[in-house]
Design a protein around this motif. Structure first.
Motif, PDB file in Angstrom:
ATOM      1  N   THR A 187      74.792  47.895  55.783  1.00  0.00           N
ATOM      2  CA  THR A 187      75.005  48.268  57.317  1.00  0.00           C
ATOM      3  C   THR A 187      74.066  47.180  58.127  1.00  0.00           C
ATOM      4  OG1 THR A 187      72.871  49.648  57.387  1.00  0.00           O
ATOM      5  CG2 THR A 187      74.941  50.579  56.468  1.00  0.00           C
ATOM      6  N   SER A 188      74.341  47.464  59.291  1.00  0.00           N
ATOM      7  CA  SER A 188      73.686  46.618  60.434  1.00  0.00           C
ATOM      8  C   SER A 188      72.295  46.794  60.482  1.00  0.00           C
ATOM      9  CB  SER A 188      74.191  46.700  61.758  1.00  0.00           C
ATOM     10  OG  SER A 188      74.085  48.079  62.214  1.00  0.00           O
ATOM     11  N   MET A 189      71.454  45.982  60.805  1.00  0.00           N
ATOM     12  CA  MET A 189      69.995  46.157  61.084  1.00  0.00           C
ATOM     13  C   MET A 189      69.765  47.341  62.015  1.00  0.00           C
ATOM     14  SD  MET A 189      68.188  44.550  58.850  1.00  0.00           S
ATOM     15  CE  MET A 189      66.704  45.109  59.347  1.00  0.00           C
ATOM     16  N   ARG A 190      70.445  47.479  63.089  1.00  0.00           N
ATOM     17  CA  ARG A 190      70.284  48.505  63.862  1.00  0.00           C
ATOM     18  C   ARG A 190      70.460  50.131  63.358  1.00  0.00           C
ATOM     19  NH1 ARG A 190      69.444  50.129  69.166  1.00  0.00           N
ATOM     20  NH2 ARG A 190      69.564  47.735  69.751  1.00  0.00           N
ATOM     21  N   VAL A 201      59.634  58.140  65.606  1.00  0.00           N
ATOM     22  CA  VAL A 201      60.190  57.558  67.069  1.00  0.00           C
ATOM     23  C   VAL A 201      59.795  56.365  67.323  1.00  0.00           C
ATOM     24  CG1 VAL A 201      60.905  58.101  69.272  1.00  0.00           C
ATOM     25  CG2 VAL A 201      60.684  59.996  67.709  1.00  0.00           C
ATOM     26  N   ARG A 202      60.540  55.280  67.587  1.00  0.00           N
ATOM     27  CA  ARG A 202      60.466  53.759  67.908  1.00  0.00           C
ATOM     28  C   ARG A 202      61.133  53.642  69.196  1.00  0.00           C
ATOM     29  NH1 ARG A 202      56.115  51.321  65.750  1.00  0.00           N
ATOM     30  NH2 ARG A 202      57.267  49.555  65.102  1.00  0.00           N
ATOM     31  N   THR A 203      60.585  52.729  70.048  1.00  0.00           N
ATOM     32  CA  THR A 203      61.108  52.188  71.357  1.00  0.00           C
ATOM     33  C   THR A 203      62.226  51.230  70.859  1.00  0.00           C
ATOM     34  OG1 THR A 203      59.697  50.703  71.504  1.00  0.00           O
ATOM     35  CG2 THR A 203      59.111  52.703  72.625  1.00  0.00           C
ATOM     36  N   GLU A 204      63.058  50.797  71.743  1.00  0.00           N
ATOM     37  CA  GLU A 204      64.046  49.880  71.691  1.00  0.00           C
ATOM     38  C   GLU A 204      63.433  48.477  71.339  1.00  0.00           C
ATOM     39  OE1 GLU A 204      67.585  47.525  71.011  1.00  0.00           O
ATOM     40  OE2 GLU A 204      67.402  49.778  71.176  1.00  0.00           O
ATOM     41  N   GLU A 205      62.298  48.309  71.967  1.00  0.00           N
ATOM     42  CA  GLU A 205      61.471  46.949  71.767  1.00  0.00           C
ATOM     43  C   GLU A 205      60.938  47.049  70.341  1.00  0.00           C
ATOM     44  OE1 GLU A 205      57.752  44.352  73.635  1.00  0.00           O
ATOM     45  OE2 GLU A 205      58.629  46.229  74.601  1.00  0.00           O
ATOM     46  N   GLN A 206      60.542  48.229  69.990  1.00  0.00           N
ATOM     47  CA  GLN A 206      59.820  48.213  68.743  1.00  0.00           C
ATOM     48  C   GLN A 206      61.080  48.192  67.594  1.00  0.00           C
ATOM     49  OE1 GLN A 206      57.914  51.909  69.274  1.00  0.00           O
ATOM     50  NE2 GLN A 206      55.998  51.012  69.203  1.00  0.00           N
ATOM     51  N   LEU A 207      62.207  48.682  67.728  1.00  0.00           N
ATOM     52  CA  LEU A 207      63.179  48.440  66.689  1.00  0.00           C
ATOM     53  C   LEU A 207      63.679  47.055  66.673  1.00  0.00           C
ATOM     54  CD1 LEU A 207      66.312  50.822  66.466  1.00  0.00           C
ATOM     55  CD2 LEU A 207      66.460  48.250  66.604  1.00  0.00           C
ATOM     56  N   GLN A 208      63.631  46.451  67.864  1.00  0.00           N
ATOM     57  CA  GLN A 208      63.844  45.000  67.638  1.00  0.00           C
ATOM     58  C   GLN A 208      62.932  44.014  66.714  1.00  0.00           C
ATOM     59  OE1 GLN A 208      66.561  43.632  68.421  1.00  0.00           O
ATOM     60  NE2 GLN A 208      67.742  45.242  69.643  1.00  0.00           N
ATOM     61  N   ALA A 209      61.622  44.605  67.015  1.00  0.00           N
ATOM     62  CA  ALA A 209      60.728  43.926  66.418  1.00  0.00           C
ATOM     63  C   ALA A 209      60.692  44.189  64.992  1.00  0.00           C
ATOM     64  CB  ALA A 209      59.408  44.160  67.068  1.00  0.00           C
TER      65      ALA A 209
END
Length: 247
Positions: free
Chosen positions: A61-64, A77-85
């Protein structure tokens, strides 16, 4: 060979195998374990332990999607910025493991690639892995075989939608100039198999880390050992193209 009339009409000839489209991680090379190791390390850094069931749900699957599965498994729960990191951390760690631990073939994969090329078939590598990591694997494969075995390479950051969407395989077929009914997809994951079938292609499934249920157009095998161009032609003959023969 003459074409037998069916229902008072001449049946169209069965399509011939023209192209083979390969997944990468877990199908051709044993790098899926590196993604798992990186995911388990991230889970530990987040204060939890990723379950084997959650890990299996991230294969192909994708990383997201993988991050969302991990967070749900850990209850964080993680923010979008944390998910990207976090996604970048997993990719970077996987790249390190690829570069240092080596990139072993899956059983039968090397011989299959060589046989497909010797048969004069077009080839594509279609992976959810981003280009920067796929290039590490491609360099290893090319060095081992003495030449790049792929006419086209489609990576996860080069498509409008990732697997299980059919877009990656349709993009590869277009780049090859191949009719989807003349293509066979080789995959190990459920999302990859789903992508290939949705693109209208016959699929050879070789599940490794997660089960893949039977489906129309799908041929399942335990591994790629003793699979060559003739066996792939048989996969095509059992695939979606034959549904139109005799209609």
């Amino acid at each position: 060979m003459p074409v037998e009339p069916v229902g008072g009409r001449t049946a169209p000839p069965a399509p011939q195998l023209r192209a083979v489209l390969f997944d990468m991680d877990g199908t051709l090379v044993q790098t899926e374990e590196y993604w798992g190791e990186a995911m388990f390390e991230l889970a530990d850094a987040l204060g939890g332990q990723m379950s084997t069931e959650a890990r299996a749900a991230t294969v192909g699957t994708s990383m997201r999607h993988s991050m969302q599965v991990l967070y749900a498994d850990l209850g964080v729960v993680r923010t979008e910025e944390q998910l990207q990191a976090d996604a970048r951390r997993v990719e970077d760690r996987t790249g390190e493991l690829m570069a240092t631990a080596g990139i072993p073939w899956r059983p039968g994969a090397r011989d299959l690639l060589a046989d497909v090329r010797a048969a004069g078939l077009a080839t594509a590598l279609v992976t959810t892995t981003p280009r920067r990591l796929a290039d590490i694997v491609l360099a290893s494969i090319t060095a081992d075989l003495g030449a790049d075995p792929f006419d086209v390479t489609v990576c996860g950051d080069e498509v409008p939608a990732r697997k299980p969407d059919p877009a990656p395989y349709l993009q590869a077929a277009t780049a090859l100039g191949a009719d989807v009914l003349s293509c066979v997809v080789v995959e190990d994951s459920l999302v990859g198999v789903t992508s290939g079938l949705a693109a209208g292609m016959a699929v050879l499934g070789v599940p490794a880390l997660q089960p893949v249920p039977p489906a129309r157009g799908l041929t399942l095998r335990d591994s790629l050992a003793e699979i060559g161009a003739p066996e792939l032609a048989a996969v095509l003959a059992a695939g979606p193209a034959m549904e139109n023969v005799g209609r």
